[in-house]
Design a protein around this motif. Structure first.
Motif, short mmCIF file in Angstrom:
data_model
loop_
_atom_site.label_atom_id
_atom_site.label_comp_id
_atom_site.label_asym_id
_atom_site.label_seq_id
_atom_site.Cartn_x
_atom_site.Cartn_y
_atom_site.Cartn_z
N LEU A 185 0.93 -1.16 -0.12
CA LEU A 185 0.23 0.02 0.09
C LEU A 185 0.80 1.16 -0.03
O LEU A 185 2.16 1.18 0.59
N MET A 186 0.30 2.24 -0.37
CA MET A 186 1.11 3.61 -0.35
C MET A 186 0.62 4.26 0.68
O MET A 186 -0.61 4.10 1.26
N ASN A 187 1.47 5.22 1.35
CA ASN A 187 0.87 6.14 2.56
C ASN A 187 -0.05 6.98 2.03
O ASN A 187 -0.20 7.48 0.92
N ASP A 188 -1.08 7.42 3.14
CA ASP A 188 -1.84 8.54 2.69
C ASP A 188 -1.79 9.80 3.85
O ASP A 188 -2.88 10.12 4.37
N HIS A 189 -0.73 10.15 4.01
CA HIS A 189 -0.30 11.29 4.85
C HIS A 189 -0.97 12.58 4.25
O HIS A 189 -1.19 13.45 5.10
N LEU A 190 -1.09 12.81 3.15
CA LEU A 190 -1.41 13.87 2.46
C LEU A 190 -2.92 14.25 2.72
O LEU A 190 -3.06 15.63 3.04
N THR A 232 19.62 26.90 5.31
CA THR A 232 19.51 26.06 6.53
C THR A 232 18.92 24.63 5.87
O THR A 232 17.82 24.20 6.10
N PRO A 233 19.90 23.79 5.44
CA PRO A 233 19.35 22.61 4.80
C PRO A 233 18.74 21.68 5.58
O PRO A 233 18.20 20.69 5.30
N ASN A 234 19.19 21.51 6.77
CA ASN A 234 18.86 20.70 8.12
C ASN A 234 17.19 20.97 8.32
O ASN A 234 16.51 20.31 9.21
N ASN A 235 16.75 21.95 8.02
CA ASN A 235 15.16 22.46 8.20
C ASN A 235 14.41 21.48 7.82
O ASN A 235 14.66 20.74 6.65
N VAL A 236 13.11 21.21 8.18
CA VAL A 236 12.13 20.39 7.67
C VAL A 236 10.91 21.31 7.48
O VAL A 236 10.36 21.89 8.63
N LEU A 237 10.19 21.43 6.36
CA LEU A 237 8.78 21.89 6.28
C LEU A 237 7.64 21.07 6.50
O LEU A 237 7.66 19.97 5.68
N SER A 238 7.10 21.27 7.63
CA SER A 238 6.04 20.10 7.89
C SER A 238 4.68 20.71 7.25
O SER A 238 4.44 21.81 6.85
N ASN A 239 3.76 19.64 7.38
CA ASN A 239 2.35 19.99 6.89
C ASN A 239 2.45 20.63 5.47
O ASN A 239 1.66 21.38 5.17
N ALA A 240 3.27 19.90 4.78
CA ALA A 240 3.41 20.64 3.30
C ALA A 240 2.52 19.67 2.11
O ALA A 240 3.14 18.58 2.20
N TYR A 241 1.92 20.25 1.41
CA TYR A 241 1.12 19.59 0.21
C TYR A 241 2.20 20.51 -0.95
O TYR A 241 1.77 21.46 -1.59
N SER A 242 3.23 19.52 -1.24
CA SER A 242 4.10 20.29 -2.19
C SER A 242 4.69 19.30 -3.11
O SER A 242 5.07 18.12 -2.78
N THR A 243 5.06 19.71 -4.15
CA THR A 243 5.84 18.69 -5.30
C THR A 243 7.02 18.42 -4.82
O THR A 243 7.75 17.39 -5.34
N ARG A 244 7.74 19.24 -3.87
CA ARG A 244 9.11 19.02 -3.36
C ARG A 244 8.92 17.78 -2.30
O ARG A 244 10.09 17.28 -2.05
N ASP A 245 7.88 17.27 -1.98
CA ASP A 245 7.65 16.27 -0.93
C ASP A 245 7.52 15.08 -2.00
O ASP A 245 6.50 14.45 -2.24
N VAL A 246 8.83 14.49 -2.09
CA VAL A 246 8.94 13.35 -3.09
C VAL A 246 8.25 12.36 -2.58
O VAL A 246 7.64 11.30 -3.29
N ASN A 247 8.48 11.90 -1.27
CA ASN A 247 7.70 10.48 -0.80
C ASN A 247 6.47 10.83 -0.23
O ASN A 247 5.93 9.98 0.29
N LEU A 248 5.83 11.81 -0.56
CA LEU A 248 4.36 12.32 -0.28
C LEU A 248 4.13 11.90 1.20
O LEU A 248 2.84 11.51 1.52
N ASN A 249 4.94 12.26 2.46
CA ASN A 249 4.77 11.93 3.79
C ASN A 249 4.19 13.37 4.28
O ASN A 249 4.01 13.60 5.69
N GLY A 250 4.26 14.47 3.72
CA GLY A 250 3.48 15.66 4.26
C GLY A 250 4.54 16.62 4.76
O GLY A 250 4.80 17.56 5.34
#
Length: 390
Positions: A160-165, A340-358
């Motif tokens: 199954l795929m994850n459904d975080h989005l 700040t490459p170590n930052n994490v953008l959370s709750n993101a609906y973005s094309t940059r979210d390659v693994n679609l985990n939000g």
């Protein structure tokens, strides 16, 4: 009374209708300036006669004046309601009419004042993309039950795929492809779903939006129709209600079927697929379904091996690039912060979210940069992987 030989109604209106008795008006005694109804024998009974103003009787019979009452014509068909057996519908019983259907002929008003015609045979063409069914012009549709797996959110241990989005406040209820510059064909574009559809859990939970394209069997670069749809965790592509197969308003025919997603490379069936109003299944997750081009999908192993769409096209331009101009790595870094490459953008609906985990991550475990490198070749970062669509 005002002008000899010219009659008008008491209100000054011109006389447009008259019912004079034979030989009338004749101003018999030189003072007949008014009109009354004759009382005596046919053919003059109830016809008009000119007479004196101060008369109260004619040959001993009381005088009856003439009154004009405007006719009521509810349906404005030129027939007053008193004489119209269909006063609310233009025409009368038996009159030609138009029942509004291009799938009937010889339309007439029947005894119940309903307009109806003789139905044309089912299957009669009644428009570019419609045909007659039971007297109605019904859009021609083909139905497709396609299945795909997106590499980014796929878990080979569960199948199954994850459904975080779907639980993100920013999840797009309206298809996101138009905003990415995609131009839909044949009625597609602007599709939207509801929060109720996104509330479904389990294997049928919604993962994200996808694009389905029907392409010409002779010229597969030509897109005949496209629709935005939804993909479930188990890979089923469904319509906006979250359950139905996807319908296209095109005639039954064979089409190349292509599927695309926001940050995965799309693929297309190698051969045209016969589609009709009966739902046709097409499974892109198995190598039994051959695809156009070379290595259009990625083979993944595990408890649930599958053919999946390549992840990492964050620019939605049909290529995977790790280095060089217009690469897919830099947008991820810019999104989290270039310094700040170590930052994490959370709750993101973005094309940059390659693994679609939000989340959008550039470094660390589960980051979105590494899949791009892996898919172009870990030891050949300058490689470019191109989407296999004509």
């Amino acid at each position: 009374a005002a002008k000899e030989g010219q009659f008008e109604w008491a209100g000054g209106e011109a006389v447009t209708y008259s019912q004079w008795a034979p030989g009338e008006p004749n101003n018999d005694d030189g003072n007949e300036g008014y009109v009354h109804l004759f009382w005596h024998s046919v053919p003059v009974a109830a016809s008009w006669n000119d007479y004196k103003y101060d008369a109260i009787a004619f040959d001993g019979i009381p005088i009856h004046g003439v009154v004009e009452i405007p006719a009521v014509d509810t349906d404005n068909d030129g027939i007053c309601d008193a004489q119209d057996n269909c006063p609310n519908i233009p025409g009368q019983i038996g009159s030609p009419c138009d029942d509004g259907s291009s799938c009937t002929i010889n339309d007439v008003l029947y005894a119940n004042c309903e307009c109806a015609g003789i139905p044309l045979p089912d299957g009669t063409q009644c428009g570019t993309d419609a045909q007659c069914q039971a007297g109605s012009c019904t859009p021609i549709v083909v139905r497709l039950a396609a299945r795909i797996i997106l590499e980014g959110p796929y878990d080979t241990g569960t199948g199954l795929m994850n459904d975080h989005l779907r639980t993100l406040p920013s999840f797009a209820l309206t298809e996101p492809f138009t905003a990415l510059g995609y131009v839909h064909s044949t009625g597609g574009g602007g599709e939207s779903t509801t929060s109720g559809v996104l509330a479904v859990t389990g294997s049928d939970a919604i993962v994200d939006w996808v694009l389905l394209e029907l392409r010409s069997p002779a010229a597969p670069a030509s897109i005949i129709a496209s629709r935005s749809a939804l993909v479930q965790r188990d890979g089923d592509i469904v319509d906006l209600d979250g359950t139905s197969p996807v319908s296209f308003a095109v005639p039954a025919n064979s089409y190349h079927v292509a599927v695309r997603q926001r940050n995965h490379l799309g693929c297309m069936s190698a051969s045209p697929v016969a589609l009709s109003s009966t739902t046709t299944a097409l499974d892109f997750t198995t190598n039994a379904t051959t695809t156009y081009g070379t290595a259009a999908r990625k083979s993944v192993s595990g408890s649930f091996p599958a053919e999946v769409l390549w992840a990492g096209d964050v620019s939605f331009d049909g290529t995977l690039k790790y280095t060089g101009s217009s690469n897919d790595r830099d947008p991820i870094l810019v999104t989290v912060g270039s310094t700040t490459p170590n930052n994490v953008l959370s709750n993101a609906y973005s094309t940059r979210d390659v693994n679609l985990n939000g989340e959008v991550k550039y470094t660390g475990s589960g980051n979105d940069r590494d899949p791009i490198l892996v898919n172009v070749g870990s030891t050949t970062p300058n490689n470019v992987r191109t989407q296999q669509l004509p």
